[in-house]
Each structure stands twice: as C-alpha cells, then as structure tokens.
Design an enzyme around this catalytic site. Structure first.
Site, PDB file in Angstrom:
ATOM      1  N   LYS A  48       0.800  -1.241   0.000  1.00  8.15           N
ATOM      2  CA  LYS A  48       0.000   0.000   0.000  1.00  8.15           C
ATOM      3  C   LYS A  48       0.832   1.291   0.000  1.00  8.15           C
ATOM      4  O   LYS A  48       0.387   2.342   0.445  1.00  8.15           O
ATOM      5  CB  LYS A  48      -1.001   0.035   1.172  1.00  8.15           C
ATOM      6  CG  LYS A  48      -1.807  -1.205   1.396  1.00  8.15           C
ATOM      7  CD  LYS A  48      -2.237  -1.929   0.143  1.00  8.15           C
ATOM      8  CE  LYS A  48      -3.278  -1.227  -0.689  1.00  8.15           C
ATOM      9  NZ  LYS A  48      -3.444  -1.970  -1.996  1.00  8.15           N
ATOM     10  N   HIS A 108       7.202  -7.549  -1.978  1.00 12.17           N
ATOM     11  CA  HIS A 108       6.900  -6.861  -0.711  1.00 12.17           C
ATOM     12  C   HIS A 108       7.782  -7.416   0.419  1.00 12.17           C
ATOM     13  O   HIS A 108       7.567  -7.081   1.589  1.00 12.17           O
ATOM     14  CB  HIS A 108       5.437  -7.073  -0.313  1.00 12.17           C
ATOM     15  CG  HIS A 108       4.442  -6.282  -1.117  1.00 12.17           C
ATOM     16  ND1 HIS A 108       4.673  -5.007  -1.550  1.00 12.17           N
ATOM     17  CD2 HIS A 108       3.185  -6.600  -1.534  1.00 12.17           C
ATOM     18  CE1 HIS A 108       3.610  -4.568  -2.216  1.00 12.17           C
ATOM     19  NE2 HIS A 108       2.703  -5.511  -2.220  1.00 12.17           N
ATOM     20  N   SER A 138      -4.865   2.553   4.259  1.00 10.13           N
ATOM     21  CA  SER A 138      -5.005   1.907   2.953  1.00 10.13           C
ATOM     22  C   SER A 138      -5.025   0.385   3.110  1.00 10.13           C
ATOM     23  O   SER A 138      -5.817  -0.311   2.454  1.00 10.13           O
ATOM     24  CB  SER A 138      -3.840   2.342   2.058  1.00 10.13           C
ATOM     25  OG  SER A 138      -3.947   1.782   0.782  1.00 10.13           O
TER      26      SER A 138
HETATM   27  P1  A3P Z   1      -5.175   4.431  -1.061  1.00 10.98           P
HETATM   28  O1  A3P Z   1      -5.792   3.161  -0.532  1.00 10.98           O
HETATM   29  O2  A3P Z   1      -4.728   5.344   0.040  1.00 10.98           O
HETATM   30  O3  A3P Z   1      -6.026   5.119  -2.063  1.00 10.98           O
HETATM   31  P2  A3P Z   1      -0.039  -0.420  -3.726  1.00 10.98           P
HETATM   32  O4  A3P Z   1      -0.044  -0.313  -5.196  1.00 10.98           O
HETATM   33  O5  A3P Z   1       1.314  -0.432  -3.111  1.00 10.98           O
HETATM   34  O6  A3P Z   1      -0.915  -1.537  -3.253  1.00 10.98           O
HETATM   35  O7  A3P Z   1      -0.652   0.935  -3.152  1.00 10.98           O
HETATM   36  C1  A3P Z   1      -2.015   1.231  -3.319  1.00 10.98           C
HETATM   37  C2  A3P Z   1      -2.252   2.655  -2.884  1.00 10.98           C
HETATM   38  O8  A3P Z   1      -1.681   3.535  -3.866  1.00 10.98           O
HETATM   39  C3  A3P Z   1      -3.727   2.990  -2.816  1.00 10.98           C
HETATM   40  O9  A3P Z   1      -3.825   4.018  -1.827  1.00 10.98           O
HETATM   41  C4  A3P Z   1      -3.974   3.515  -4.220  1.00 10.98           C
HETATM   42  O10 A3P Z   1      -5.131   4.288  -4.360  1.00 10.98           O
HETATM   43  C5  A3P Z   1      -2.703   4.343  -4.398  1.00 10.98           C
HETATM   44  N1  A3P Z   1      -2.420   4.633  -5.815  1.00 10.98           N
HETATM   45  C6  A3P Z   1      -2.419   3.801  -6.867  1.00 10.98           C
HETATM   46  N2  A3P Z   1      -2.136   4.446  -8.009  1.00 10.98           N
HETATM   47  C7  A3P Z   1      -1.946   5.749  -7.671  1.00 10.98           C
HETATM   48  C8  A3P Z   1      -1.644   6.938  -8.415  1.00 10.98           C
HETATM   49  N3  A3P Z   1      -1.497   6.907  -9.735  1.00 10.98           N
HETATM   50  N4  A3P Z   1      -1.527   8.084  -7.734  1.00 10.98           N
HETATM   51  C9  A3P Z   1      -1.688   8.136  -6.389  1.00 10.98           C
HETATM   52  N5  A3P Z   1      -1.981   7.060  -5.644  1.00 10.98           N
HETATM   53  C10 A3P Z   1      -2.112   5.878  -6.271  1.00 10.98           C
END
Ligand code: A3P
Length: 295
Positions: A48, A108, A138
C-alpha cells in the site's frame, strides 16, 4: 472459481518471524532460490505504498512512453509479484522464469528475506515508502477487499495488529528501516509516495537518472498524465478490476481507493493518534529516515 474458501481468509504463517500468506510459506524454498538476472529491476515496497503506481511508471519508461503498449496486459502480469504463490492457482516465480529480459519484478519482502540472487547479481532496486498512517488506513481497506488476507477486524483492532507487525509482510517500521539501511551498500533508489504526489515529474526524472535513460520532455509529460490517479483508476490494465471477484471485491473498496496523502486524518481518533505517535517515536528512534504525513 470453486473452493475459493480453501485458500482465502487463512491465517498468516510466520517465515523467519515475518507473517506471510500460507502459499508463500508452503513454497518458501521456491522463493528463496529465485534466480534473479543482472538486468532485472526490482520494485520493492511495503504493501500500500505506491507499488502499482511506480510499476506503471516504470513499464512506461521501459516502453518509451507508449501507453498502448502498456495496455498489453494487466499490471500484475507486466510486473509479476515474485513471491505470490497460491499452489495450483498462481506462481510469481514461475511466471518470471518464462518472462523475457529485461524484467520488472515486484516484491513486498522485507530486506532480510529477499532471495540472495538479487544481491549476487547487484540488481537495481526501486524502493517506494509511504508514511505509516496512510499505509495502515489503505491496508485496512485492502484487507477487506483482497480476500487472501485474514479478516482485518475493526479499525481499532487492525491498527493494533499493524503497530505490532502482525499483518502480511510484518512490521512497517522494520521494513522501511531495513531497506533504508541497505541502500548504503547496493544500487537502491529510495523514493517516497508523498514526493511522487507533490511533484511526479521530478520523481520520474530521478527514475530516469537511476536507469541511465533519457526521454524527451513531451514523453515525460505523457507519463505523468497517464499515471495520474484519475487516469490510472479508469485504466483496466492498471486498476486491478480484471482480477476475479473471489480474489478482490472492488464493491467492498476499490483498489484505486483515494490516492491522496493525509487520509489518515479521517480515520485516527485523537487518542489513537497520540498512542501511535508515541510508539512511532520509539520504533523509529535513531533512524535518519523521515516521512511527511501530509503534503
Ligand atoms: P489508497 O488506498 O490510500 O487510495 P499499492 O499499489 O502499493 O498496493 O498501493 C495502493 C495505494 O496507492 C492505494 O492508496 C492507491 O489508491 C494508491 N495509488 C495507486 N495508483 C496511484 C496513483 N497513480 N496516484 C496516487 N496514488 C495511487
């Protein structure tokens, strides 16, 4: 998909003290002996923290900003999740074995669990870190929608588990500190989610420099646009909506949830904030690693 209850919502299993999904624990020897190649680029993150975002950016960089090429497949196939093994269902190690170089590899794993072949081959690593309070929020929503995780319990209960490192991939504090220290000895570019939010172009420039690659200004602008939250949220090859419902249920919470810094303020009570901060100071004491919790 039948029998999904057989592999979903199971308890995590400790590997060297780190709670992981049961399939990873069962097939740990495959992961441990993963064969990295010298031209692999490893994308390492605590869950996340912006993994999907930086993965999409890097695939675009590798493809010189060709957005159509980057729609060739879902992000989890373009950038396989190395240690994701559910026996009989999916296997990141095997997917990577048949992938042509140069590969983008997602992990991860905390630094001490990374297969040694990455260090032996001196592979480049991009690590993205995000402030702990936004990560735990998140992660709480992600636990609810991604059914491989055990049920998260209430927000209060999940927060407690996170603080104690009793979540998938273990302690956030150890994860970020471990990778931060490792950057002194290996080729690791350490980025922050908050910096990417603040100025994505600047961070893309850092990636280009790290990869010793040049792209025209116009291409960089295209990558910034294509990887903005609103555009990625609508892109089926980046937003995880192509995963089956037994795996992820976007009606519970979309994978592309909010994509902001500072959402923790909508979740932490004052008491939780104070307790969290006091514990944070203790766990991060002595580290030169500093985060911004909002921008
Ligand atoms: P939130 O749940 O706070 O919205 P990962 O890819 O490591 O699983 O992380 C997911 C998090 O990154 C989620 O956060 C998601 O919405 C956010 N995320 C994914 N793409 C993004 C982007 N282009 N810009 C900003 N945040 C992004």
């Amino acid at each position: 998909m039948e029998n999904m209850e057989d592999w979903n919502r199971r308890e995590l299993v400790d590997i060297q003290g780190i709670p992981l999904f049961w399939g990873m624990a069962e097939e740990w020897s495959q992961i441990e002996t993963f064969e990295a190649r010298p031209d692999d680029l490893l994308i390492a993150t605590y869950p996340k923290s912006g993994t999907t975002w930086v993965s999409e950016i890097l695939d675009l960089i590798y493809n010189n900003g060709d957005t159509e090429k980057c729609k060739r497949d879902a992000i989890y196939n373009r950038v396989p999740f190395m240690e994701m093994i559910i026996p009989g269902v999916c296997n990141g190690v095997k997917d990577l074995e048949v992938m042509q170089s140069p590969r983008l590899v997602k992990t991860h794993l905390p630094v001490q669990l990374l297969p040694s072949s990455f260090w032996k081959n001196n592979c480049k690593v991009v690590y993205v870190a995000r402030n702990a309070k936004d990560v735990v929020v998140s992660y709480y929503y992600f636990y609810q929608m991604a059914k491989l995780h055990p049920l998260p319990g209430t927000w209060e209960e999940f927060l407690e588990k996170f603080i104690n490192g009793k979540v998938a991939f273990g302690s956030w504090y150890d994860h970020v500190k471990g990778w931060w220290e490792k950057r002194k000895d290996y080729r690791i570019l350490f980025l922050f989610y908050e910096d990417m939010k603040e100025n994505p172009k600047r961070e893309i420039q850092k990636l280009l420099k790290f990869l010793e690659k040049d792209l025209p200004e116009e291409t960089m602008n295209k990558i910034v646009y294509h990887t903005s939250f609103d555009v990625m949220k609508k892109n089926p090859s980046a937003n995880y909506t192509t995963t089956p419902e037994w795996d992820m249920d976007h009606s519970v919470s979309p994978f592309m949830r909010k994509g902001v810094s500072g959402d923790w303020k909508n979740h932490f009570t004052i008491a939780q904030y104070e307790q969290f901060e006091a514990d944070y100071q203790k766990k991060m004491k002595g580290s030169t690693l500093h985060f911004r919790a909002e921008i």
